[in-house]
Scaffold this active site. Structure first.
Site, mmCIF file in Angstrom:
data_model
loop_
_atom_site.group_PDB
_atom_site.id
_atom_site.type_symbol
_atom_site.label_atom_id
_atom_site.label_comp_id
_atom_site.label_asym_id
_atom_site.label_seq_id
_atom_site.Cartn_x
_atom_site.Cartn_y
_atom_site.Cartn_z
ATOM 1 N N CYS A 76 0.865 -1.186 0.000
ATOM 2 C CA CYS A 76 0.000 0.000 0.000
ATOM 3 C C CYS A 76 0.903 1.237 0.000
ATOM 4 C CB CYS A 76 -0.917 0.011 1.219
ATOM 5 S SG CYS A 76 -1.967 1.469 1.264
ATOM 6 N N CYS A 224 -4.642 5.139 -5.486
ATOM 7 C CA CYS A 224 -4.052 3.863 -5.055
ATOM 8 C C CYS A 224 -2.600 3.891 -5.505
ATOM 9 C CB CYS A 224 -4.803 2.685 -5.664
ATOM 10 S SG CYS A 224 -4.040 1.088 -5.284
#
Ligand SMILES: N[C@@H](CCC[C@H](N)C(=O)O)C(=O)O
Length: 293
Positions: A76, A224
């Site tokens: 992430c 993202c």
């Protein structure tokens, strides 16, 4: 009741992140706690980044990553920037070495406040992504959404940035696609045995593209980071772009550079929203100055 842990609600370009401080304890944030925090509008998040004590010499912290559906993620990028900013505020450090389930990664806080995260090296083999069946060339695999004779999206590039990504190249405006409807179908397509993050990408020049992402385990997000990396790498690999690209996500701009050493570096901002304490087993939480809910 479990001992409460401090947390900071943060975001990386609108990618909603909870940074949980789990240092000095052996328990983990449970999927049930993640689901409870995600269901509360004040703590709703895309990923929890749980900072644990280091497991490997030479690293400062182990970071566990959970999606808002309670599942685990291997990478992430936007969340790592939030972790960097939270730790830098505490200890004044500018260079960081972390471990995640996907391996070791380095990060740097720059003088202008932007943060770079070395997201490691991309993988392109069908088993690495993983795909359910062999594709020798993962620059464009056979997969489509929509009517068989007039697909809405088709032939994505697939990449692992530690986590699985499919990038669908489009000519039209990325906002003209119903990603909220198509995203979950593609995320859960049988070709992806571990599901996948789904990105629509429109190349706007050799050095820029616009992206929207449906995240595995979280849904539509404003940005993202690992998808930005996957799109940048796939763009360069297919000859669409150069190896350093600016990506425009709904939440703002990210820069990704795929270096000659094969490492992918993601640069962008991180923002603190509020702090609190939570129970890592149940997700019951309170703001720093409030009573427990
Ligand atoms: N928002 C993240 C990616 C989150 C992980 C993803 N949903 C997965 O399950 O792989 C980022 O900034 O990279």
């Amino acid at each position: 009741m479990t001992l409460r842990a401090p947390f900071a609600k943060m975001n990386g370009l609108g990618n909603e992140i909870i940074v949980a401080d789990m240092r000095g304890r052996s328990d983990r944030v449970t999927p049930a706690a993640a689901l409870a925090l995600a269901a509360d509008k004040d703590t709703h998040f895309d990923q929890i980044m749980a900072i644990h004590d280091p497991r490997t010499p030479g690293t400062g912290w182990f970071v566990d990553i959970l999606n808002s559906d309670g599942s685990s993620a291997q990478a992430c990028g936007n969340g790592m920037r939030c972790v960097v900013q939270a730790l830098a505020a505490e200890n004044g450090q500018t260079l960081f070495t972390f471990e995640t389930v996907a391996g070791i990664l380095n990060a740097e806080l720059h003088r202008d406040g932007l943060i770079s995260v070395d997201m490691g090296t991309p993988k392109f083999g069908w088993r690495d992504i993983p795909l359910a069946e062999e594709f020798r060339d993962t620059r464009a695999i056979e997969l489509q959404a929509g009517p068989i004779d007039a697909p809405v999206l088709h032939s994505p590039s697939v990449v692992s940035m530690g986590n699985p990504h499919a990038i669908f190249w489009v000519d039209a405006d990325v906002w003209s696609y119903e990603l909220d409807r198509i995203g979950p179908l593609l995320e859960n397509h049988p070709i992806f045995p571990e599901r996948a993050n789904i990105t629509i990408a429109q190349v706007t020049s050799r050095d820029a593209m616009t992206i929207r992402t449906w995240e595995r385990g979280a849904g539509l997000t404003k940005a993202c980071g690992s998808a930005a990396c996957a799109a940048a790498v796939a763009g360069a690999r297919t000859g669409r772009t150069s190896r350093s690209v600016e990506l425009k996500a709904p939440g703002g701009l990210l820069r990704v550079t795929w270096g000659d050493d094969d490492h992918v570096v993601l640069t962008g901002p991180a923002e603190w929203e509020f702090s609190g304490q939570f129970d890592p087993e149940t997700g019951i939480w309170a703001r720093e100055t409030e009573d427990a809910r």
